[in-house]
Design a protein around this motif. Structure first.
Motif, PDB file in Angstrom:
ATOM      1  N   ASP A 101       0.825  -1.202   0.000  1.00  0.00           N
ATOM      2  CA  ASP A 101       0.000   0.000   0.000  1.00  0.00           C
ATOM      3  C   ASP A 101       0.864   1.259   0.000  1.00  0.00           C
ATOM      4  O   ASP A 101       0.591   2.206  -0.744  1.00  0.00           O
ATOM      5  CB  ASP A 101      -0.915   0.001   1.222  1.00  0.00           C
ATOM      6  N   SER A 102       1.921   1.267   0.814  1.00  0.00           N
ATOM      7  CA  SER A 102       2.734   2.470   0.985  1.00  0.00           C
ATOM      8  C   SER A 102       3.664   2.735  -0.190  1.00  0.00           C
ATOM      9  O   SER A 102       3.858   3.895  -0.585  1.00  0.00           O
ATOM     10  CB  SER A 102       3.574   2.358   2.270  1.00  0.00           C
ATOM     11  N   THR A 106      -0.063   3.768  -2.994  1.00  0.00           N
ATOM     12  CA  THR A 106      -0.135   5.202  -2.668  1.00  0.00           C
ATOM     13  C   THR A 106       0.555   6.096  -3.690  1.00  0.00           C
ATOM     14  O   THR A 106      -0.078   6.999  -4.248  1.00  0.00           O
ATOM     15  CB  THR A 106       0.438   5.464  -1.269  1.00  0.00           C
ATOM     16  N   CYS A 110      -3.125   5.898  -5.572  1.00  0.00           N
ATOM     17  CA  CYS A 110      -3.941   6.661  -4.625  1.00  0.00           C
ATOM     18  C   CYS A 110      -3.818   8.172  -4.804  1.00  0.00           C
ATOM     19  O   CYS A 110      -4.816   8.872  -5.039  1.00  0.00           O
ATOM     20  CB  CYS A 110      -3.564   6.267  -3.192  1.00  0.00           C
ATOM     21  N   TYR A 146       1.902  11.617   4.198  1.00  0.00           N
ATOM     22  CA  TYR A 146       1.014  10.465   4.036  1.00  0.00           C
ATOM     23  C   TYR A 146       1.545   9.266   4.806  1.00  0.00           C
ATOM     24  O   TYR A 146       0.810   8.632   5.566  1.00  0.00           O
ATOM     25  CB  TYR A 146       0.882  10.114   2.548  1.00  0.00           C
ATOM     26  N   TRP A 147       2.811   8.945   4.607  1.00  0.00           N
ATOM     27  CA  TRP A 147       3.392   7.775   5.280  1.00  0.00           C
ATOM     28  C   TRP A 147       3.378   7.935   6.795  1.00  0.00           C
ATOM     29  O   TRP A 147       3.154   6.951   7.522  1.00  0.00           O
ATOM     30  CB  TRP A 147       4.828   7.568   4.795  1.00  0.00           C
ATOM     31  N   TRP A 150      -0.345   7.140   7.604  1.00  0.00           N
ATOM     32  CA  TRP A 150      -1.004   5.923   7.137  1.00  0.00           C
ATOM     33  C   TRP A 150      -0.243   4.630   7.377  1.00  0.00           C
ATOM     34  O   TRP A 150      -0.867   3.565   7.429  1.00  0.00           O
ATOM     35  CB  TRP A 150      -1.342   6.061   5.653  1.00  0.00           C
TER      36      TRP A 150
END
Length: 209
Positions: A101-102, A106, A110, A146-147, A150
């Motif tokens: 996801d990261s 993303t 994303c 973001y990281w 999230w």
């Protein structure tokens, strides 16, 4: 109708988050102006003509929230991820999902989708959209912010939260993320506009988006 419900819920949430971000930015701008004397209730209720509510920007966030955060994430996190990594909540599976996801979802899906949606609403090119995305990543710390939020949140998402509640949990946290995201994107655009419009004769201009 799970996808339709996800679209409506997450679209409304994204629109509301951008509304909050716009009103907060308006308040900060007015409070930072020594020549303006206005009470905070007037600012919050939108009574400042010099800082109008950007409807197209808000509509872009509504579409992004509905299509990506609602529908796409439902498919990605509850369909594709279980297929690729399994249903387990062991450490190895959780780390695999969080890393995917990261490091892939993303930066390549994303966040860019938000800039693409905005380019459609404001009618500028995809090249310009990705230029703005790159600028916000490199100069405004978009990915780092973001990281920092999230990565720990997604550890909870995949390691603790039951699968049927994951989108609800993500939607709750993403409301606050979208306020941050909206503010970062607006700040970056304001800086680009000021740089573009700083003409020697003092002429100013207004650029949408």
């Amino acid at each position: 109708m799970p996808l339709a419900s996800a679209f409506v819920t997450c679209g409304f949430k994204a629109s509301l988050a951008d509304f909050v971000a716009q009103k907060r930015a308006a308040r900060e701008e007015i409070e930072g102006d020594d020549d303006y004397n206005v009470d905070s209730d007037t600012i919050i209720l939108g009574g400042i003509e010099e800082t109008p509510f950007e409807k197209r920007r808000n509509f872009a966030f509504l579409l992004y929230g509905g299509f990506y955060q609602g529908m796409a994430q439902q498919i990605i996190f509850n369909g594709i991820f279980p297929f690729l990594f399994g249903q387990g909540q062991d450490v190895e599976t959780v780390i695999s999902k969080v890393l995917c996801d990261s490091m892939f979802v993303t930066p390549f899906i994303c966040l860019p989708v938000a800039y693409v949606v905005k380019s459609v609403i404001f009618q500028y090119s995809l090249i310009e959209a990705f230029t703005r995305y790159k600028d916000d990543v490199l100069n405004n710390g978009l990915l780092v912010k973001y990281w920092s939020l999230w990565v720990p949140v997604q550890c909870l998402t995949f390691g603790v939260v039951p699968q049927h509640l994951r989108i609800v949990f993500i939607a709750f946290v993403s409301f606050f993320w979208l306020i941050i995201f909206s503010s970062i994107a607006a700040k970056g655009q304001k800086e680009r506009d000021e740089e573009f419009c700083s003409l020697e004769d003092g002429v100013t201009c207004q650029i949408d988006g």
